[in-house]
Design a protein around this motif. Sequence first.
Motif, PDB file in Angstrom:
ATOM      1  N   UNK A   9      50.057  64.022  36.639  1.00 26.45           N
ATOM      2  CA  UNK A   9      51.403  64.170  37.187  1.00 26.45           C
ATOM      3  C   UNK A   9      51.961  62.798  37.541  1.00 26.45           C
ATOM      4  N   UNK A  10      53.280  62.680  37.510  1.00 26.20           N
ATOM      5  CA  UNK A  10      53.915  61.450  37.991  1.00 26.20           C
ATOM      6  C   UNK A  10      53.979  60.341  36.963  1.00 26.20           C
ATOM      7  N   UNK A  11      53.832  60.677  35.666  1.00 30.62           N
ATOM      8  CA  UNK A  11      53.905  59.659  34.626  1.00 30.62           C
ATOM      9  C   UNK A  11      55.353  59.266  34.390  1.00 30.62           C
ATOM     10  N   UNK A 352      39.537  47.033  48.453  1.00 42.10           N
ATOM     11  CA  UNK A 352      40.486  46.001  48.020  1.00 42.10           C
ATOM     12  C   UNK A 352      41.116  45.345  49.258  1.00 42.10           C
ATOM     13  N   UNK A 353      41.417  44.043  49.101  1.00 48.40           N
ATOM     14  CA  UNK A 353      41.897  43.255  50.236  1.00 48.40           C
ATOM     15  C   UNK A 353      43.362  43.562  50.545  1.00 48.40           C
ATOM     16  N   UNK A 354      44.114  43.939  49.511  1.00 48.92           N
ATOM     17  CA  UNK A 354      45.546  44.185  49.688  1.00 48.92           C
ATOM     18  C   UNK A 354      45.919  45.460  48.933  1.00 48.92           C
ATOM     19  N   UNK A 355      47.167  45.827  49.057  1.00 47.43           N
ATOM     20  CA  UNK A 355      47.702  46.942  48.288  1.00 47.43           C
ATOM     21  C   UNK A 355      47.586  46.618  46.785  1.00 47.43           C
ATOM     22  N   UNK A 356      47.238  47.621  45.968  1.00 44.38           N
ATOM     23  CA  UNK A 356      47.156  47.403  44.508  1.00 44.38           C
ATOM     24  C   UNK A 356      48.149  48.321  43.817  1.00 44.38           C
ATOM     25  N   UNK A 357      49.119  47.711  43.132  1.00 43.85           N
ATOM     26  CA  UNK A 357      50.129  48.534  42.470  1.00 43.85           C
ATOM     27  C   UNK A 357      49.607  49.046  41.149  1.00 43.85           C
ATOM     28  N   UNK A 358      49.787  50.324  40.923  1.00 44.82           N
ATOM     29  CA  UNK A 358      49.381  50.908  39.642  1.00 44.82           C
ATOM     30  C   UNK A 358      50.173  52.175  39.390  1.00 44.82           C
ATOM     31  N   UNK A 359      50.534  52.365  38.096  1.00 42.57           N
ATOM     32  CA  UNK A 359      51.154  53.633  37.701  1.00 42.57           C
ATOM     33  C   UNK A 359      50.067  54.537  37.166  1.00 42.57           C
ATOM     34  N   UNK A 360      50.098  55.817  37.491  1.00 44.60           N
ATOM     35  CA  UNK A 360      49.104  56.712  36.899  1.00 44.60           C
ATOM     36  C   UNK A 360      49.296  56.744  35.383  1.00 44.60           C
ATOM     37  N   UNK A 361      48.254  56.950  34.635  1.00 40.82           N
ATOM     38  CA  UNK A 361      48.392  57.096  33.180  1.00 40.82           C
ATOM     39  C   UNK A 361      47.268  56.461  32.407  1.00 40.82           C
ATOM     40  N   UNK A 362      47.039  55.163  32.630  1.00 47.93           N
ATOM     41  CA  UNK A 362      46.027  54.480  31.830  1.00 47.93           C
ATOM     42  C   UNK A 362      44.939  53.905  32.719  1.00 47.93           C
ATOM     43  N   UNK A 363      43.761  53.762  32.120  1.00 51.36           N
ATOM     44  CA  UNK A 363      42.692  53.027  32.789  1.00 51.36           C
ATOM     45  C   UNK A 363      43.145  51.575  32.858  1.00 51.36           C
ATOM     46  N   UNK A 364      43.074  50.963  34.035  1.00 54.08           N
ATOM     47  CA  UNK A 364      43.609  49.607  34.159  1.00 54.08           C
ATOM     48  C   UNK A 364      42.526  48.604  34.524  1.00 54.08           C
ATOM     49  N   UNK A 407      44.631  57.587  38.931  1.00 53.40           N
ATOM     50  CA  UNK A 407      45.028  57.035  40.217  1.00 53.40           C
ATOM     51  C   UNK A 407      46.359  56.306  40.165  1.00 53.40           C
ATOM     52  N   UNK A 408      47.019  56.224  41.312  1.00 49.71           N
ATOM     53  CA  UNK A 408      48.238  55.437  41.452  1.00 49.71           C
ATOM     54  C   UNK A 408      47.957  54.249  42.347  1.00 49.71           C
ATOM     55  N   UNK A 409      48.997  53.805  43.060  1.00 50.77           N
ATOM     56  CA  UNK A 409      48.864  52.640  43.936  1.00 50.77           C
ATOM     57  C   UNK A 409      47.825  52.895  45.030  1.00 50.77           C
ATOM     58  N   UNK A 410      47.056  51.857  45.310  1.00 48.83           N
ATOM     59  CA  UNK A 410      45.994  51.952  46.318  1.00 48.83           C
ATOM     60  C   UNK A 410      46.363  51.096  47.519  1.00 48.83           C
ATOM     61  N   UNK A 411      45.896  51.501  48.672  1.00 46.85           N
ATOM     62  CA  UNK A 411      46.170  50.742  49.892  1.00 46.85           C
ATOM     63  C   UNK A 411      45.006  49.793  50.196  1.00 46.85           C
ATOM     64  N   UNK A 412      45.297  48.742  50.966  1.00 46.16           N
ATOM     65  CA  UNK A 412      44.236  47.816  51.397  1.00 46.16           C
ATOM     66  C   UNK A 412      43.118  48.621  52.048  1.00 46.16           C
ATOM     67  N   UNK A 413      41.896  48.317  51.683  1.00 44.53           N
ATOM     68  CA  UNK A 413      40.748  49.019  52.262  1.00 44.53           C
ATOM     69  C   UNK A 413      40.230  50.147  51.387  1.00 44.53           C
TER      70      UNK A 413
END
Length: 426
Positions: A9-11, A352-364, A407-413
């Motif tokens: 979802x959310x692509x 992770x030390x900081x927020x990680x931006x990612x769109x769901x869809x592909x292995x990154x 997965x989508x965006x991840x938060x620090x920690x």
Amino acid sequence: MTHTNAIPAGIRNPDDCAPEALTLEQARERILDDVHPLREETSVPLMDALGRVTARDIPSPIAVPGHDNAAMDGYALATEDLCSDGPTAMTLAGTALAGAPFTGTRPPGSCVRIMTGAVLPPDCDAVVMQERVHREAGGAVRIPPGVRPGENVRRAGEDLQPGQMLLPAGERIDGPRLGLLASAGITRVTVLRRPRVALFSTGDELAPPDRPLAPGQIHDSNGPALRGLLTALGVEILDLGRVSDTPGALEEALDQAGARADLVITTGGVSVGEADHVRRVLDRVGRVAFWKVAVKPGKPLAFGRVGDAVFFGLPGNPVSAMVTFCQLVQPALLRLMGVSHPAPPAGFQVPCATRLHKRPGRLEFQRGRLERAPDGRLRVRAMDHQGSGVLRSMREADCFIVLSPEGGTLEAGDLVEVQPFRGVMP
Ligand code: AMP
Ligand code: MG
């Protein structure tokens, strides 16, 4: 980790999970099914065997170590000579050094001064470390109670028994393995032939590093980067340089590469851009499939054969070329080299030390750097430029941060998987 082709979802970008796209595991499986180890064997001197793959099982011809010996500097003795309820005073019968065994006779109730690695004198069954022994005036020594048989003794054959497997067939020889072979007195090793890998970069815009750039040109960085990675793997390299985006030039280069190499790697020209002749030319000179692999950065990718050689057409963007090389070409090369179990790159989880931006869809595969948080724990920081053309990010990074397709965006920690790529063991 298993990834599916289901559209999460959310692509936002439908191309991110084109239904015909392969997961990385599917691509790797298809590749490994299609690549077979080279068969030719050759015998090389031990010191030329670094990076080569064993062609046969190698049993140890001898016991290692060859004798019971001391694991500590101290005093060798027979525990049956010791008092059971208090210290024992002993005289010194002599000295045993590494490489200079004790050759005298040891009267009952005496001990031998011994250094680490020295052969344990006959009838001795323990070494008391020197820090526990009190030297008395007149040369006698006082041994504390409680010394156990076998204490601080390395047994003959504890590393290797005669006939025990030293290295099985299909193992790549690294520094420790060279040492292991040497410890058993092996001077020559039967290894498999090294694969010949032909390499060229496609693109009319590419200039060699020593040529000033005309307007619109860039220096070819994929060629040198891949050469470096291939050299570290220990393959023979046939560098065909840069090839322009014309069907004639491509066909000639591919013909030459396919005839002379076991595996051919090209970069660039595999997308659907106008100058992408690789596809049409490949139809004429080989059997090649064009894959969308649901990996970022990385797609598209071509895989198949030119002549009898295995063919990889990697994307032109430098980081995409590096990621697809590490994740897909390297396992194929290891298989070709005869490695029995080419494992995918190893990873582990860290926050992770900081927020990680990612769109769901592909292995990154983001580029990251491992660091210590103020509390001393390991964590990973993503490099600020994640563009597939920003080769600098590979220099700054020491690992890939592997983000699952769903997965989508991840938060620090949040926990993420990292795959370190600055190995220390060649
Ligand atoms: P392509 O895959 O040929 O469409 O190329 C994608 C991008 O990667 C373009 O910006 C190219 O200029 C760049 N590129 C292609 N080959 C190389 C190379 N060998 N070195 C550096 N950049 C490249
Ligand atoms: Mg191109």
